[in-house]
Design a protein around this motif. Structure first.
Motif, PDB file in Angstrom:
ATOM      1  N   THR A 309      18.361 -40.646  27.711  1.00 38.28           N
ATOM      2  CA  THR A 309      18.480 -41.963  28.314  1.00 38.28           C
ATOM      3  C   THR A 309      19.935 -42.249  28.647  1.00 38.28           C
ATOM      4  O   THR A 309      20.805 -42.156  27.777  1.00 38.28           O
ATOM      5  CB  THR A 309      17.938 -43.055  27.369  1.00 38.28           C
ATOM      6  N   TYR A 310      20.172 -42.596  29.923  1.00 40.37           N
ATOM      7  CA  TYR A 310      21.494 -43.004  30.395  1.00 40.37           C
ATOM      8  C   TYR A 310      21.489 -44.511  30.635  1.00 40.37           C
ATOM      9  O   TYR A 310      20.643 -45.030  31.368  1.00 40.37           O
ATOM     10  CB  TYR A 310      21.823 -42.332  31.732  1.00 40.37           C
ATOM     11  N   TYR A 311      22.453 -45.225  30.030  1.00 39.24           N
ATOM     12  CA  TYR A 311      22.677 -46.631  30.370  1.00 39.24           C
ATOM     13  C   TYR A 311      23.613 -46.680  31.576  1.00 39.24           C
ATOM     14  O   TYR A 311      24.626 -45.968  31.606  1.00 39.24           O
ATOM     15  CB  TYR A 311      23.317 -47.377  29.196  1.00 39.24           C
ATOM     16  N   LEU A 312      23.282 -47.512  32.550  1.00 41.78           N
ATOM     17  CA  LEU A 312      24.088 -47.602  33.762  1.00 41.78           C
ATOM     18  C   LEU A 312      24.864 -48.918  33.790  1.00 41.78           C
ATOM     19  O   LEU A 312      24.310 -49.976  33.509  1.00 41.78           O
ATOM     20  CB  LEU A 312      23.200 -47.483  34.999  1.00 41.78           C
ATOM     21  N   GLU A 313      26.122 -48.832  34.126  1.00 43.20           N
ATOM     22  CA  GLU A 313      26.965 -50.021  34.229  1.00 43.20           C
ATOM     23  C   GLU A 313      27.519 -50.114  35.649  1.00 43.20           C
ATOM     24  O   GLU A 313      27.940 -49.116  36.233  1.00 43.20           O
ATOM     25  CB  GLU A 313      28.112 -49.957  33.222  1.00 43.20           C
ATOM     26  N   GLY A 314      27.483 -51.329  36.198  1.00 40.55           N
ATOM     27  CA  GLY A 314      28.018 -51.534  37.539  1.00 40.55           C
ATOM     28  C   GLY A 314      27.108 -51.045  38.642  1.00 40.55           C
ATOM     29  O   GLY A 314      27.510 -50.987  39.815  1.00 40.55           O
ATOM     30  N   MET A 315      25.903 -50.660  38.287  1.00 37.97           N
ATOM     31  CA  MET A 315      24.906 -50.236  39.280  1.00 37.97           C
ATOM     32  C   MET A 315      23.525 -50.506  38.724  1.00 37.97           C
ATOM     33  O   MET A 315      23.319 -50.500  37.509  1.00 37.97           O
ATOM     34  CB  MET A 315      25.067 -48.759  39.639  1.00 37.97           C
ATOM     35  N   SER A 316      22.576 -50.741  39.592  1.00 40.30           N
ATOM     36  CA  SER A 316      21.215 -51.075  39.187  1.00 40.30           C
ATOM     37  C   SER A 316      20.409 -49.809  38.934  1.00 40.30           C
ATOM     38  O   SER A 316      20.329 -48.928  39.810  1.00 40.30           O
ATOM     39  CB  SER A 316      20.541 -51.909  40.289  1.00 40.30           C
ATOM     40  N   SER A 317      19.796 -49.705  37.761  1.00 47.97           N
ATOM     41  CA  SER A 317      18.973 -48.528  37.460  1.00 47.97           C
ATOM     42  C   SER A 317      17.801 -48.431  38.425  1.00 47.97           C
ATOM     43  O   SER A 317      17.385 -47.327  38.818  1.00 47.97           O
ATOM     44  CB  SER A 317      18.478 -48.567  36.012  1.00 47.97           C
ATOM     45  N   LYS A 318      17.272 -49.583  38.829  1.00 48.79           N
ATOM     46  CA  LYS A 318      16.153 -49.586  39.784  1.00 48.79           C
ATOM     47  C   LYS A 318      16.585 -49.009  41.121  1.00 48.79           C
ATOM     48  O   LYS A 318      15.870 -48.191  41.717  1.00 48.79           O
ATOM     49  CB  LYS A 318      15.630 -51.010  39.953  1.00 48.79           C
ATOM     50  N   GLU A 319      17.751 -49.418  41.591  1.00 47.57           N
ATOM     51  CA  GLU A 319      18.250 -48.925  42.878  1.00 47.57           C
ATOM     52  C   GLU A 319      18.621 -47.451  42.786  1.00 47.57           C
ATOM     53  O   GLU A 319      18.374 -46.682  43.720  1.00 47.57           O
ATOM     54  CB  GLU A 319      19.442 -49.761  43.326  1.00 47.57           C
ATOM     55  N   ASP A 333      12.858 -45.059  35.718  1.00 50.88           N
ATOM     56  CA  ASP A 333      13.642 -46.278  35.625  1.00 50.88           C
ATOM     57  C   ASP A 333      13.118 -47.104  34.454  1.00 50.88           C
ATOM     58  O   ASP A 333      11.908 -47.298  34.314  1.00 50.88           O
ATOM     59  CB  ASP A 333      13.522 -47.057  36.939  1.00 50.88           C
ATOM     60  N   LEU A 334      14.014 -47.628  33.621  1.00 50.08           N
ATOM     61  CA  LEU A 334      13.604 -48.381  32.439  1.00 50.08           C
ATOM     62  C   LEU A 334      13.761 -49.893  32.611  1.00 50.08           C
ATOM     63  O   LEU A 334      13.809 -50.637  31.634  1.00 50.08           O
ATOM     64  CB  LEU A 334      14.385 -47.907  31.212  1.00 50.08           C
ATOM     65  N   THR A 335      13.798 -50.343  33.864  1.00 49.85           N
ATOM     66  CA  THR A 335      13.904 -51.782  34.122  1.00 49.85           C
ATOM     67  C   THR A 335      12.752 -52.547  33.490  1.00 49.85           C
ATOM     68  O   THR A 335      12.944 -53.654  32.961  1.00 49.85           O
ATOM     69  CB  THR A 335      13.917 -52.049  35.642  1.00 49.85           C
ATOM     70  N   SER A 336      11.551 -51.969  33.520  1.00 53.41           N
ATOM     71  CA  SER A 336      10.379 -52.666  32.968  1.00 53.41           C
ATOM     72  C   SER A 336      10.493 -52.881  31.462  1.00 53.41           C
ATOM     73  O   SER A 336       9.781 -53.714  30.894  1.00 53.41           O
ATOM     74  CB  SER A 336       9.098 -51.880  33.281  1.00 53.41           C
ATOM     75  N   TYR A 337      11.396 -52.154  30.799  1.00 52.35           N
ATOM     76  CA  TYR A 337      11.639 -52.331  29.367  1.00 52.35           C
ATOM     77  C   TYR A 337      12.791 -53.300  29.112  1.00 52.35           C
ATOM     78  O   TYR A 337      13.238 -53.461  27.974  1.00 52.35           O
ATOM     79  CB  TYR A 337      11.959 -50.991  28.709  1.00 52.35           C
ATOM     80  N   GLY A 338      13.298 -53.918  30.175  1.00 53.98           N
ATOM     81  CA  GLY A 338      14.407 -54.842  30.020  1.00 53.98           C
ATOM     82  C   GLY A 338      15.740 -54.146  29.867  1.00 53.98           C
ATOM     83  O   GLY A 338      16.693 -54.723  29.334  1.00 53.98           O
TER      84      GLY A 338
END
Length: 365
Positions: A309-319, A333-338
């Motif tokens: 799992t990579y946390y993304l900063e300054g960019m949207s994981s969904k995009e 994409d883990l957006t659905s997990y908040g």
């Protein structure tokens, strides 16, 4: 048409996108699509499994041996338990569904980590149970303790290692927690990625025989979908005391895995060398993802699984996930997990090299 009202609050499980969908939507040649989204074993099945399937394909019209005698016998030897301690499911998630229906009702409470396998909540909501979640995304046992002491629970889920994040509790900490749980609370230890955790750190290995001997309220879940590379065959199992297993068999439908699935699982257990080689390759390639994350200044979760799992900063994981998808790279994409994060299955050397190249292209746009 009216349906069961408990389903109003249920969201469908979001599976990893199939290669065929990417081909249809973006017109990409199938050979140029890389799927690193569903935690499948990238090295394919054992040659012994392939040979057995070719040998018995003509038997696909027959139902399997519904006692699953040979498979249970092999699993019993592997885990040092009795065949009567085993139940077979269409994936381990079917066994956890059996557990929910055996133990829960609309008045029940089910306790789980804030971020964990989505089917725990979905199956619990099928029966109208109340979901209790810890504050932290990772498994923090003190948080489980506090909620359990204050609220109680009919079922507690511990995902060891945890999907979709990859962290894993030490077994001794898990055992201490189990000592504190009332005997009428069913604890489900989901060890779908247990083979990986054991390889990386033996302190993470949950020993099924020890657990069921000491804790009559605990069930251990395993699967052939990950390390054994049989995701397409859908074979899982539960190991528990005979009282639990007998109860779950009242729910299990007949012939709940196929003739070919049954044969595949039996053969897969005969080739532990293949499994060990796959796991070793997995962690060799995992180190590349860790080095890449450090190079790109990306925060990652040290993983005991076959994904990272990579946390993304300054960019949207969904995009980012969508941009990768358009280039034929399927990740989760883990957006659905908040979370503003992505989960990547550890692929083969070639697949991983392609991910690094395409990911760099995406984040530089």
């Amino acid at each position: 048409m009216n349906f069961n009202s408990v389903l109003d609050s249920v969201s469908s499980y979001e599976a990893g996108k199939p290669i065929e969908l990417v081909v249809r939507e973006f017109g990409i040649d199938p050979k140029d699509v890389v799927k690193l989204a569903s935690n499948e074993n990238p090295y394919g099945t054992s040659p012994k499994v392939t040979a057995k399937l070719q040998e018995i394909a003509h038997k696909a019209f027959l139902y399997p041996d519904d006692s699953f005698f040979e498979l249970k016998d092999a699993l019993a030897k592997k885990f040092n338990v009795q065949s009567s301690n085993l139940i077979i499911g269409s994936g381990s998630d079917q066994v956890l569904e059996f557990c929910i229906h055996a133990k829960c009702s609309k008045d029940s409470k089910v306790l789980m980590s804030k971020t964990t396998f989505a089917m725990y909540e979905i199956y619990s909501k099928h029966v109208g149970a109340t979901i209790l979640r810890t504050p932290s995304h990772h498994h923090v046992l003190d948080e489980f303790r506090e909620i359990y002491q204050n609220e109680g629970a009919d079922i507690i889920f511990l995902c060891l290692p945890n999907n979709p994040l990859g962290e894993c509790l030490d077994k001794e900490d898990v055992y201490k927690f189990l000592d504190e749980v009332a005997k009428d609370t069913l604890v489900i230890l989901d060890c779908a990625y247990g083979e990986y955790a054991k390889y990386k750190d033996t302190k993470k290995e949950i020993v099924a025989s020890d657990v069921i001997a000491k804790y009559p309220n605990v069930i251990y879940l395993g699967t052939f979908s990950k390390a054994y590379a049989l995701g397409g065959m859908r074979v899982g199992y539960g190991i528990a005391g005979e009282e639990i297993i007998k109860t779950l068999h009242k729910i299990r439908p007949p012939f709940n895995i196929t003739t070919l699935s049954l044969a595949s699982a039996i053969e897969a257990l005969k080739d532990e060398e293949f499994v060990s080689e796959c796991i070793a390759k997995n962690f060799s390639q995992m180190s590349r993802y860790e080095e890449f994350a450090k190079e790109m200044n990306i925060t990652y979760i040290p993983s005991y699984t076959n994904f990272i799992t990579y946390y993304l900063e300054g960019m949207s994981s969904k995009e980012v996930a969508y941009a990768l998808l358009k280039r034929g790279m399927i990740i989760r994409d883990l957006t659905s997990y908040g979370l503003n994060a992505i989960r990547i299955t550890i692929g083969s050397q070639e697949q991983n090299s392609k991910f690094f190249t395409i990911f760099k292209e995406v984040i530089s746009c």
